[in-house]
Design a protein around this motif. Structure first.
Motif, mmCIF file in Angstrom:
data_model
loop_
_atom_site.group_PDB
_atom_site.id
_atom_site.type_symbol
_atom_site.label_atom_id
_atom_site.label_comp_id
_atom_site.label_asym_id
_atom_site.label_seq_id
_atom_site.Cartn_x
_atom_site.Cartn_y
_atom_site.Cartn_z
ATOM 1 N N ALA A 144 -1.744 -16.624 -12.108
ATOM 2 C CA ALA A 144 -2.857 -16.872 -11.196
ATOM 3 C C ALA A 144 -2.357 -17.110 -9.775
ATOM 4 N N ALA A 145 -1.244 -17.828 -9.651
ATOM 5 C CA ALA A 145 -0.677 -18.065 -8.322
ATOM 6 C C ALA A 145 -0.203 -16.752 -7.697
ATOM 7 N N ARG A 146 0.460 -15.906 -8.507
ATOM 8 C CA ARG A 146 0.899 -14.608 -7.974
ATOM 9 C C ARG A 146 -0.294 -13.758 -7.561
ATOM 10 N N THR B 112 -3.393 -11.066 -3.484
ATOM 11 C CA THR B 112 -4.699 -10.838 -2.868
ATOM 12 C C THR B 112 -4.628 -11.010 -1.357
ATOM 13 N N VAL B 113 -3.990 -12.103 -0.919
ATOM 14 C CA VAL B 113 -3.841 -12.323 0.521
ATOM 15 C C VAL B 113 -3.065 -11.177 1.161
ATOM 16 N N THR B 114 -2.013 -10.718 0.491
ATOM 17 C CA THR B 114 -1.206 -9.622 1.044
ATOM 18 C C THR B 114 -2.015 -8.344 1.162
ATOM 19 N N VAL C 175 -10.036 -0.788 -3.573
ATOM 20 C CA VAL C 175 -9.363 -0.052 -4.647
ATOM 21 C C VAL C 175 -8.114 -0.803 -5.101
ATOM 22 N N ALA C 176 -7.324 -1.263 -4.118
ATOM 23 C CA ALA C 176 -6.107 -1.997 -4.467
ATOM 24 C C ALA C 176 -6.432 -3.279 -5.229
ATOM 25 N N LEU D 236 -5.331 -4.231 -8.984
ATOM 26 C CA LEU D 236 -4.586 -5.477 -9.159
ATOM 27 C C LEU D 236 -5.219 -6.355 -10.234
ATOM 28 N N ILE D 237 -6.545 -6.484 -10.215
ATOM 29 C CA ILE D 237 -7.231 -7.289 -11.220
ATOM 30 C C ILE D 237 -7.033 -6.694 -12.619
#
Length: 297
Positions: free
Chosen positions: A243-245, A250-252, A282-283, A287-288
Motif C-alpha cells: 500500500a505504501a509503494r 501514484t504520486v509519481t 491509463v497508467a 498500476l491498480i
C-alpha cells in the motif's frame, strides 16, 4: 456440541472455525469478545507448538481446544466472578508507564508556562520579543516531545510506534507549532520574515504528516490481526508495504502526467495536452490492476 475436525487453511483458520463453533449461541458482549480473542491467541500458539512436533494442523487445533477445556464453563466462571481481582480470566491490559506520566506532566507544565507568557504579552504585560521567542520555542518543543513520547508507549490495543516514526510525528508537531508561533510573532510586529518562516514551517509539517500518514502500517496487536486474517482482505490490507509503494507510485504517475501536461501545452498546444491526463488515467488503471490484484506468492 460438534466441532469439525477438518477445516481449510492454516492454523489460524482451524482455530477460528473451532472457536466459532464453540461460541455458537453465546450472547457476545465486549467481555465475551475479549475472552474469545485471548483464547484465539493462546490456541494459535499451542497449535504452532504441536505442529512443530509433526502433528497435522486440524488435529493440533482440536487437541489445543480440548486442552483448553469447556469454553462455556470458562464463560460461566468469568461471569459469576465479575470483580477485577476475582475473575477467572481477564483481558490483556497494559499498565500505564509512571515515568511517561511524570514526563508528560512536566512537559505540559513547560508548555503551559510558555503559553502564559504569550498570553500576558498579548494582554497586559510588555514582554520583550526575545522572551516571546523563547516562549514559542518552549511550547513547540514540549508539544513535539509529548507527541513522540506518547506514540512510543504501548497501550492495551496498540504496540508502540517505532522510534524513528514516533520521532517523525514529534518533529512534524514541532514544525507545525513553531510555524504557528512564528505567525503569531509576526502579528506582534516581529517583521515579515517571521511570517514567511512560519508559512514554510507549516508547509513542511503538512508534508511530513502526509508522508507519515500515507506510509503508516497497522499497529494493532497480534491477536487483533489474527482475528481479521481468517476473513480475507485485499492485498493492500494484508501487505501494508504494498500500500505504501502504491501511494508513492501514484504520486509519481501524476507528477509525470502534470509535467507532460505543461510540456504539451507549451509546445503542441491545448489540443494535445489532454493526452497527458489520459495517459495518467491509463497508467493508474494498470498500476491498480498489477498491485491490487497481483497473484500471491
Amino acid at each position: 456440541m460438534t466441532l469439525s475436525d477438518e477445516t481449510p487453511g492454516g492454523a489460524g483458520m482451524h482455530v477460528h472455525r473451532l472457536l466459532d463453533e464453540a461460541f455458537a449461541g453465546v450472547e457476545m458482549g465486549p467481555d465475551q469478545q475479549d475472552l474469545k480473542e485471548e483464547m484465539r491467541g493462546n490456541l494459535v500458539a499451542r497449535v504452532t507448538e504441536l505442529t512443530a512436533t509433526g502433528m497435522a494442523e486440524p488435529a493440533a487445533a482440536r487437541r489445543a481446544l480440548d486442552e483448553l477445556g469447556d469454553v462455556r464453563a470458562i464463560l460461566d466462571a468469568t461471569e459469576s466472578r465479575p470483580g477485577p481481582g476475582e475473575a477467572a480470566w481477564q483481558p490483556p491490559r497494559v499498565r500505564p508507564n509512571p515515568a511517561f506520566a511524570v514526563r508528560t506532566v512536566v512537559l505540559s507544565a513547560v508548555a503551559a508556562t510558555g503559553l502564559l507568557v504569550l498570553v500576558l504579552a498579548a494582554t497586559v504585560v510588555d514582554v520583550p520579543l526575545a522572551a516571546q521567542i523563547v516562549a514559542v520555542a518552549f511550547v513547540a518543543l514540549a508539544a513535539g516531545a509529548i507527541t513522540a513520547d506518547a506514540l512510543r508507549q504501548e497501550t492495551t490495543t496498540n504496540h508502540p510506534v517505532p522510534p524513528a516514526r514516533a520521532a517523525g510525528y514529534g518533529t512534524a508537531t514541532l514544525l507545525a507549532t513553531t510555524g504557528l508561533g512564528a505567525a503569531w510573532l509576526y502579528l506582534r510586529d516581529a517583521g515579515l520574515p517571521w511570517l514567511v518562516a512560519g508559512a514554510l514551517l507549516v508547509v513542511a509539517s503538512a508534508v511530513l504528516f502526509t508522508y507519515l500518514g500515507a506510509t503508516q502500517t497497522n499497529r494493532h496487536k497480534a491477536w487483533v490481526l489474527r482475528q481479521q486474517a481468517p476473513y480475507g482482505s485485499d492485498r493492500f490490507t494484508e501487505d501494508p508495504a504494498a500500500a505504501a509503494r502504491f501511494g508513492i507510485y501514484t504520486v509519481t504517475v501524476w507528477l509525470v502526467a502534470a509535467a507532460a501536461f505543461v510540456a504539451l501545452t507549451l509546445t503542441a498546444g491545448w489540443e494535445w495536452s489532454w493526452l497527458a491526463v489520459v495517459g495518467g488515467f491509463v497508467a493508474m488503471t494498470v498500476l491498480i490492476a498489477r498491485m491490487l490484484f497481483a497473484p500471491k506468492a
